[in-house]
Design a protein around this motif. Structure first.
Motif: not given
Length: 271
Positions: A164-177
């Motif tokens: 169950e890979p994370p959705n794209a929106r959550d992945s995009a949030k990780l990039i900010r960090h």
């Protein structure tokens, strides 16, 4: 700063501008799947015409490209300072172009929210997606780049994706960090985001290291007239007591002999 740090910081700023080179246009077929709504081809063709001829695209880039180069993060603030960095460029290695060009004052008429995301090389510009300023964080750019890289055979062999890979929106949030994040496309694990923990591009850091290695290799040659004469294909043009000067043209490392004005490309940048 050390020399590699200084060069990496310079590349982080300079790469936000596209070197004016003639580039052929490639329209990736995934463009239509990842673009929401109609595509304003009239405005896009104006951009492509300039790109094909090698004219400057500066008016279509963000007006902050030149003015927000290196901005130190205040000590009292934590986390990544994105004011000096282009998230789409550093994380995804794509440039975003406004469909409406800026005037001499740097302002755009009408709705300037629409953005064209492109992957540029030295001789080609690939259209990846048409989006807007929300594309950085809503997951749409993440999804487009993941599929684009998978289609380019840039994926990790021998690794199975999460159930169950994370959705794209959550992945995009990780990039900010400042997280390196993988995406999944048709069972392939894709290194969608290549980013350091400081928010800088790994490609910039790698090129900075190559530049330093190149300088170390060339300096002994330039100090020896016989070796420097042998290093160039054209003979007899190097003056006595030559004066050498290193400089960048966008991301390209160049070498100039100051007395004659002759310049050679020593180490090309990806774009």
């Amino acid at each position: 700063m050390t020399l590699p740090q200084l060069i990496s910081t310079f590349l982080n700023w300079q790469d936000r501008s596209l070197a004016p080179r003639p580039r052929r246009t490639i329209i990736w077929e995934g463009l239509y799947r990842h673009t929401k709504g109609p595509i304003d081809w009239d405005r896009i063709f104006e951009i492509l015409e300039l790109s094909n001829k090698g004219d400057s695209l500066e008016r279509y880039l963000s007006r902050r490209t030149k003015t927000h180069g290196y901005v130190p993060r205040p000590r009292e603030r934590r986390g990544i300072e994105w004011g000096d960095k282009d998230l789409a460029l550093n994380a995804y290695s794509v440039h975003h172009l406004h469909l409406i060009p800026a005037n001499l004052s740097g302002k755009r008429s009408g709705d300037s929210n629409a953005l064209l995301f492109v992957a540029a090389s030295r001789d080609a510009m690939t259209l990846v997606m048409v989006g807007n300023h929300s594309s950085f964080d809503d997951g749409t750019l993440f999804e487009a780049v993941t599929e684009f890289r998978a289609a380019s055979e840039f994926w990790i062999r021998g690794i199975l994706p999460e159930r169950e890979p994370p959705n794209a929106r959550d992945s995009a949030k990780l990039i900010r960090h400042g997280m390196m994040v993988t995406g999944t496309y048709q069972g392939k694990v894709v290194p969608t985001v290549l980013l350091s923990s400081m928010g800088t591009s790994v490609r910039h850091t790698m090129h900075a290291d190559r530049v330093v290695t190149t300088l170390e290799g060339w300096e002994p040659i330039l100090d020896d007239p016989a070796r420097s004469e042998a290093a160039f294909k054209q003979k007899g043009w190097i003056p006595k007591e030559a004066v050498w000067r290193w400089h960048f043209h966008y991301g390209d490392l160049c070498l100039t002999e100051s007395k004659t004005g002759r310049t050679g490309l020593i180490l090309p940048w990806d774009r």
